[in-house]
Design an enzyme around this catalytic site. Structure first.
Site, short mmCIF file in Angstrom:
data_model
loop_
_atom_site.label_atom_id
_atom_site.label_comp_id
_atom_site.label_asym_id
_atom_site.label_seq_id
_atom_site.Cartn_x
_atom_site.Cartn_y
_atom_site.Cartn_z
N GLY A 177 -33.16 39.90 31.61
CA GLY A 177 -32.83 39.27 32.89
C GLY A 177 -33.99 38.47 33.43
O GLY A 177 -34.96 38.21 32.72
N ASN A 178 -33.88 38.05 34.66
CA ASN A 178 -34.97 37.32 35.31
C ASN A 178 -35.00 37.73 36.79
O ASN A 178 -34.04 38.32 37.29
CB ASN A 178 -34.79 35.81 35.12
N PRO A 179 -36.10 37.44 37.48
CA PRO A 179 -36.24 37.97 38.85
C PRO A 179 -35.53 37.19 39.95
O PRO A 179 -35.77 37.45 41.13
CB PRO A 179 -37.76 37.94 39.08
N SER A 180 -34.64 36.27 39.61
CA SER A 180 -33.95 35.50 40.66
C SER A 180 -33.24 36.45 41.64
O SER A 180 -32.50 37.34 41.22
CB SER A 180 -32.93 34.56 40.02
N ALA A 220 -30.04 31.10 38.08
CA ALA A 220 -31.03 31.14 36.99
C ALA A 220 -30.30 31.73 35.78
O ALA A 220 -30.17 32.95 35.65
CB ALA A 220 -32.22 32.00 37.39
#
Ligand code: CTP
Length: 396
Positions: free
Chosen positions: A207-210, A274
């Site tokens: 995942g990503n921190p968006s 994102a």
């Protein structure tokens, strides 16, 4: 929302204390809040509380000769851009449904031509009583809007439907009502928000921190300017904005499918999400045991959503670009590759506005211009983005 008049009717439910928070919130948003209380409401919260929070006199009586309004119910009724009854008891809902006007609040409600928003708050049995339900139905068919009630713990100690909707949800509905004739009225806008998650196994993902805050801010701002908004959201911890259609997705593939099916007929696409560019080639059906060996993940490229939906006609398309270097250059490349009208480029390399921040600083990039914005709240940046969208729509 500034310069607009909200008449806030407060009735005798224990949730009246939450109306003080609502009054404060609306006043801070720049609205002029005029409070009208029933006699029962004044037994639960003092008019002085509302007077202090709104900076305006509070009306409680039909024949108060000291009050600045000459014929109070008519003046308040005429001045209202929206009339909100929060909390609304079963008794007051019944009076509204039947045109009974036996106090200042119900007189004002009957005399106003402003849209009416009702936030019921009562014991579950009273809410579920066929009499109340029939009254609500009568009001709904006349165009009255309802927000809540929510399900939860009640003052009576029980649990069920009957809690007043949250102040956030009521404020959202007021924003939507006041924005009905805004500069995006009649427009349909699809917004994506948040990061996607690509499952490795049932308990792990890439995942990503968006945080989703930017996309949610665009969705709320568009709603408050009159647009019909669809929000395709990756997993976030954010409250769902009221008055917006939300489609929940988890992975990039799901987001693509949601956008592909919701996009036809939209006027505007704002891709603030994102989206993961890579996903595991296979997802394990069981939790991977760690063992001693290093884990190797085989990744595949996900489809680029903007490039995939290129052929679906939309009047205005906006992309976001999170970059750590060469902001304008990289944004221009995306502009062409993804067929966008403009790109909102963020520098995520610095620590000024980290992921999850409530503020953002961006460069709005199109084919022949790159304009830096100051550091703004995400909501204010959303409005700047939408200002551009409106101009593009007008010229489309
Ligand atoms: N985007 C998309 N589909 C993807 C990846 C991104 O539609 N699979 C959209 C984003 O929502 C954003 C824009 O494309 O509006 C730019 O996203 P970004 O991640 O910055 O660009 P990428 O195309 O992934 O390029 P790169 O990784 O080379 O920066």
């Amino acid at each position: 929302m500034s310069q607009r008049n909200v008449v806030l009717g407060v009735t005798g439910s224990i949730a009246a204390y939450k109306a003080a928070d609502l009054a404060s919130r609306l006043t801070q948003a720049g609205l002029s809040v005029h409070t009208v209380m029933t006699e029962n409401a004044t037994k639960l919260v003092g008019p002085a509380t509302f007077r202090a929070l709104t900076g305006r006199p509070v009306a409680t009586e039909m024949f108060d000769l000291t009050n600045p309004f000459s014929i109070e119910h008519v003046s308040l009724a005429d001045l209202a851009d929206v009339f909100v009854v929060a909390p609304a008891t079963a008794n007051v809902i019944a009076k509204l449904a039947h045109g009974i006007a036996d106090d200042l609040l119900t007189c004002t409600a009957l005399a106003t031509r402003a849209p009416l928003l009702v936030a019921p708050a009562m014991h579950t049995a009273m809410w579920e009583n066929p009499a109340t339900q029939a009254n609500v139905e009568t009001l709904r068919t006349r165009g009255v809007r309802f927000v809540g009630p929510a399900v939860g713990r009640l003052a009576s100690g029980g649990h069920g439907a009957g809690r007043m909707a949250s102040v956030d949800d009521i404020a959202d509905e007021i924003g939507a009502i006041l924005g009905r004739n805004g500069d995006l009225a009649g427009r349909r806008i699809l917004v994506t928000a948040g990061g996607t998650r690509e499952a490795i196994d049932p308990v792990r993902f890439l995942g990503n921190p968006s945080s989703g805050k930017m996309g949610y801010a665009v969705a709320a701002a568009a709603r408050d300017r009159g647009a019909a908004v669809t929000l395709v959201s990756g997993p976030t911890s954010l409250r769902r904005p009221a008055g917006v259609r939300v489609i929940d997705v988890v992975s990039a593939d799901e987001m693509l499918e949601a956008v592909r099916s919701a996009l036809p007929g939209q006027d505007v696409l704002v891709m603030a999400a994102a989206v993961a560019d890579f996903a595991p080639k296979t997802t394990l059906s069981h939790k991977a045991k760690k063992g001693d060996a290093a884990l190797k993940l085989d990744l595949r490229r996900t489809a680029d959503i903007l490039e995939t939906v290129r052929a679906i006609p939309v009047k205005v398309k906006v992309g976001f670009a999170a970059e750590t270097e060469n902001l304008v250059e990289n944004a221009r490349d995306k502009l062409e590759r993804k067929d966008l009208d403009f790109v909102v480029a963020n520098d995520v390399g610095g620590t000024d506005c980290p992921f999850g921040s409530d503020e953002n600083q961006a460069i709005l990039v199109n084919a022949d211009d790159a304009t830096s914005t100051p550091r703004l709240s995400k909501r204010a940046l959303a409005d700047l983005v939408l200002d551009r969208v409106v101009t593009l729509l007008e010229n489309a």
